[in-house]
Design a protein around this motif. Structure first.
Motif, PDB file in Angstrom:
ATOM      1  N   LEU A 147       4.223   1.185  -9.953  1.00 14.79           N
ATOM      2  CA  LEU A 147       3.000   1.824  -9.454  1.00 14.79           C
ATOM      3  C   LEU A 147       2.193   2.377 -10.620  1.00 14.79           C
ATOM      4  O   LEU A 147       0.968   2.289 -10.653  1.00 14.79           O
ATOM      5  CB  LEU A 147       3.364   2.966  -8.485  1.00 14.79           C
ATOM      6  CG  LEU A 147       3.691   2.542  -7.055  1.00 14.79           C
ATOM      7  CD1 LEU A 147       4.267   3.716  -6.270  1.00 14.79           C
ATOM      8  CD2 LEU A 147       2.448   1.985  -6.347  1.00 14.79           C
ATOM      9  N   GLN A 205       7.795   2.398  -2.157  1.00 13.17           N
ATOM     10  CA  GLN A 205       6.862   2.163  -3.276  1.00 13.17           C
ATOM     11  C   GLN A 205       6.242   0.767  -3.223  1.00 13.17           C
ATOM     12  O   GLN A 205       5.057   0.591  -3.538  1.00 13.17           O
ATOM     13  CB  GLN A 205       7.582   2.335  -4.617  1.00 13.17           C
ATOM     14  CG  GLN A 205       7.880   3.771  -4.979  1.00 13.17           C
ATOM     15  CD  GLN A 205       8.446   3.874  -6.382  1.00 13.17           C
ATOM     16  OE1 GLN A 205       7.842   3.401  -7.341  1.00 13.17           O
ATOM     17  NE2 GLN A 205       9.605   4.488  -6.500  1.00 13.17           N
ATOM     18  N   GLU A 208       3.531   0.664  -0.723  1.00 13.92           N
ATOM     19  CA  GLU A 208       2.374   1.410  -1.232  1.00 13.92           C
ATOM     20  C   GLU A 208       1.602   0.562  -2.256  1.00 13.92           C
ATOM     21  O   GLU A 208       0.363   0.535  -2.262  1.00 13.92           O
ATOM     22  CB  GLU A 208       2.881   2.705  -1.879  1.00 13.92           C
ATOM     23  CG  GLU A 208       1.784   3.652  -2.268  1.00 13.92           C
ATOM     24  CD  GLU A 208       2.339   4.892  -2.992  1.00 13.92           C
ATOM     25  OE1 GLU A 208       3.537   5.221  -2.813  1.00 13.92           O
ATOM     26  OE2 GLU A 208       1.568   5.497  -3.759  1.00 13.92           O
ATOM     27  N   ARG A 211      -0.494  -2.062  -0.485  1.00 13.53           N
ATOM     28  CA  ARG A 211      -1.696  -1.454   0.130  1.00 13.53           C
ATOM     29  C   ARG A 211      -2.731  -1.115  -0.942  1.00 13.53           C
ATOM     30  O   ARG A 211      -3.908  -1.418  -0.822  1.00 13.53           O
ATOM     31  CB  ARG A 211      -1.309  -0.164   0.891  1.00 13.53           C
ATOM     32  CG  ARG A 211      -0.641  -0.421   2.216  1.00 13.53           C
ATOM     33  CD  ARG A 211      -0.632   0.833   3.082  1.00 13.53           C
ATOM     34  NE  ARG A 211       0.187   1.904   2.534  1.00 13.53           N
ATOM     35  CZ  ARG A 211       1.520   2.006   2.700  1.00 13.53           C
ATOM     36  NH1 ARG A 211       2.177   1.090   3.409  1.00 13.53           N
ATOM     37  NH2 ARG A 211       2.184   3.011   2.186  1.00 13.53           N
ATOM     38  N   TYR A 212      -2.267  -0.498  -2.008  1.00 18.25           N
ATOM     39  CA  TYR A 212      -3.184  -0.064  -3.059  1.00 18.25           C
ATOM     40  C   TYR A 212      -3.900  -1.272  -3.662  1.00 18.25           C
ATOM     41  O   TYR A 212      -5.129  -1.277  -3.814  1.00 18.25           O
ATOM     42  CB  TYR A 212      -2.416   0.704  -4.150  1.00 18.25           C
ATOM     43  CG  TYR A 212      -3.355   1.384  -5.112  1.00 18.25           C
ATOM     44  CD1 TYR A 212      -3.773   2.694  -4.894  1.00 18.25           C
ATOM     45  CD2 TYR A 212      -3.866   0.695  -6.215  1.00 18.25           C
ATOM     46  CE1 TYR A 212      -4.670   3.314  -5.747  1.00 18.25           C
ATOM     47  CE2 TYR A 212      -4.766   1.304  -7.085  1.00 18.25           C
ATOM     48  CZ  TYR A 212      -5.167   2.615  -6.848  1.00 18.25           C
ATOM     49  OH  TYR A 212      -6.053   3.209  -7.690  1.00 18.25           O
ATOM     50  N   GLU A 252       2.902  -5.205   5.862  1.00 20.49           N
ATOM     51  CA  GLU A 252       1.637  -4.747   5.266  1.00 20.49           C
ATOM     52  C   GLU A 252       0.492  -5.718   5.540  1.00 20.49           C
ATOM     53  O   GLU A 252      -0.565  -5.627   4.911  1.00 20.49           O
ATOM     54  CB  GLU A 252       1.802  -4.552   3.749  1.00 20.49           C
ATOM     55  CG  GLU A 252       2.809  -3.499   3.366  1.00 20.49           C
ATOM     56  CD  GLU A 252       2.552  -2.156   4.039  1.00 20.49           C
ATOM     57  OE1 GLU A 252       1.374  -1.748   4.140  1.00 20.49           O
ATOM     58  OE2 GLU A 252       3.534  -1.537   4.495  1.00 20.49           O
TER      59      GLU A 252
END
Ligand code: LLP
Length: 448
Positions: A147, A205, A208, A211-212, A252
């Motif tokens: 990330l 993670q 996430e 998505r990010y 997702e």
């Protein structure tokens, strides 16, 4: 001296040698070149690569992939296995892609003729310079490992947009860590929960990151990647990892255009090693991807395999000259050669096992139990601990097959050893891939 008469092993272990290896009158040749003559001409330690073996290993992989997978595919060589510039040029000419992990590998790949759309940038801690180079070149994919790196790359990409509105968002993959442990040396496991590599599914993670990346106008998320480790001989973890990648993507609402289960398929270094076939790996991976896409009613992604060892290991043979042979106080017999851990760290680092042969007396039966060691000032400087050799003496030549991957690329100047000469062999042709290093002319010597 301990002597035992043990069962004869198959002589010679042809399955470990390059495909062009032949022997007659006790002498071993590769691509028609007598190994004893090469050693005398070029000196030892000497590494030779058989061009035909690289070509055939690649052909076998391409054929297996074409037979097993109806979608688009790509084979990208993991440069870390061995990537001397002249070797890199040979691979570029074979139409491979390449996975690089440093500016050094990136620059060599470029000079060797790999187009940017054939390059993937990997690494758990890419520098700003490496990421900038990847952005500028618009590589096929930057494989984001955390990330933290995702944010860092986005900030660089946003900067790259300033004053250059036509620049496209970089194509990225996310390297996902499924939390699976494979049966290989601990230092080669990379998909388990406690690894430094990749973005863990556990704890959210990975979700996430998807998505990010999907929401960022500066990043173009096109694929998912995982690499479970190296020298893996079972297919189960690959299948499980692919299922986990798809479960993650599904949750997702992300449909990967590209998917890579990494590399890591094993190569045999000894005749008693497991011999699960390459086709089994390729078929299992291809079937797992197809099953997941069928389930979702999605088109097949481009499937990318990243072999390093598979393409380079068997092509390479290391040649050494025997020096001191002695018996220690406990009766252990030692045979020392003129190379060792500086050119092959693998036994010391992973307890890797090899098979040694006497290329000028191939009929000799291995009857002596010895420790085959190098000349370096470390007790861990083994080439093969506790192995059987035919009787050898000072001046004899020894060959270690399956020396093409992760030996020279991990070689050092320990004890100021010079990295060995490396030859590329074809019928009627010898090309120097790397000249022997010359410590006295090394750049650091003339620093004023
Ligand atoms: N893809 C990624 C992201 C990798 O990190 C590696 C290897 C590969 C592909 C290629 O794996 P291969 O097909 O060569 O197994 N020095 C160790 C092996 C380290 C492997 C590092 N990563 C050894 O000598 O056994």
């Amino acid at each position: 001296m301990k002597r035992e008469v043990l069962p004869e092993r198959e002589i010679p272990p042809m399955g470990l040698l390059p495909v062009t290896a032949r022997w007659s009158d006790g002498r071993l040749s590769i691509a028609g070149h007598d190994l004893g003559a090469l050693a005398r001409e070029w000196g030892t330690p000497l590494y030779v690569y058989d061009g035909e073996t690289v070509r055939q290993e690649l052909a076998a992989l391409r054929q297996a992939l074409a037979a097993a997978y109806p979608g688009l595919t790509e084979i990208t060589y993991a440069a870390k296995a061995y990537f001397a510039p002249r070797f890199a040029s040979k691979l570029a000419a074979l139409g491979l892609g390449v996975d690089v992990v440093s500016l050094g590998e990136l620059h060599v790949a470029q000079r060797a003729g790999f187009a940017p759309e054939k390059l993937h940038l990997h690494g758990n801690n890419k520098s700003a310079a490496e990421l900038r180079a990847a952005l500028e070149l618009n590589l096929q994919a930057i494989v984001v490992d955390s990330l933290d790196e995702l944010m860092f790359l986005e900030s660089l990409a946003r900067g790259a947009h300033v004053g250059a509105p036509v620049r496209r968002a970089p194509r990225i993959w996310l390297r996902i860590t499924p939390g699976l442990t494979v049966d290989t040396h601990a230092y080669r496991q990379t998909g388990h929960h406690a690894t430094k590599f990749g973005i863990p599914i556990a704890g959210g993670q990975a979700a996430e990151a998807i998505r990010y990346a999907q929401n960022s106008p500066y990043l173009n998320l096109v694929g998912l990647h995982t690499h479970l480790g190296s020298q893996i001989h079972e297919v189960g973890p690959y299948v499980e990892a692919i299922q986990m990648l798809y479960a993650l993507a599904r949750a997702e609402n992300f449909t990967p255009e590209e998917l890579s289960p990494g590399g890591g398929w094993h190569v045999r270094y000894t005749e008693d090693a497991p011999d699960t076939q390459l086709e089994t790996w390729v078929q299992s991976v291809a079937a797992a991807v197809q099953a997941e896409c069928q389930r979702d009613g999605n088109p097949l992604p481009r499937l990318i395999l990243e072999p390093g060892r598979w393409l380079a290991a068997r092509a390479g043979v290391a040649l050494y000259t025997v020096g001191t042979c002695k018996t220690s106080g406990d009766g252990t017999r030692w045979v020392a050669v003129d190379g060792g851990m500086a050119d092959n760290l693998r036994p010391a680092l992973y307890s890797a096992r090899y098979t040694a042969i006497v290329p000028e007396r191939m009929e000799d039966v291995p009857t002596e139990r010895v420790n085959l060691v190098g000349k370096f000032c470390e007790s861990g400087d083994f080439l093969i601990e506790n192995t059987l050799l035919p009787p050898v003496a000072r001046g004899d030549l020894l060959a270690l097959p399956v020396s093409g991957a992760y030996q020279l690329s991990m070689a050092s100047n320990y004890n100021l050893a010079e990295r060995p000469t490396v030859l590329w062999l074809k019928e009627d042709e010898i090309e120097v891939l790397q000249p022997r290093e010359d410590i006295l002319s090394a750049a650091w010597w003339n620093s004023e």
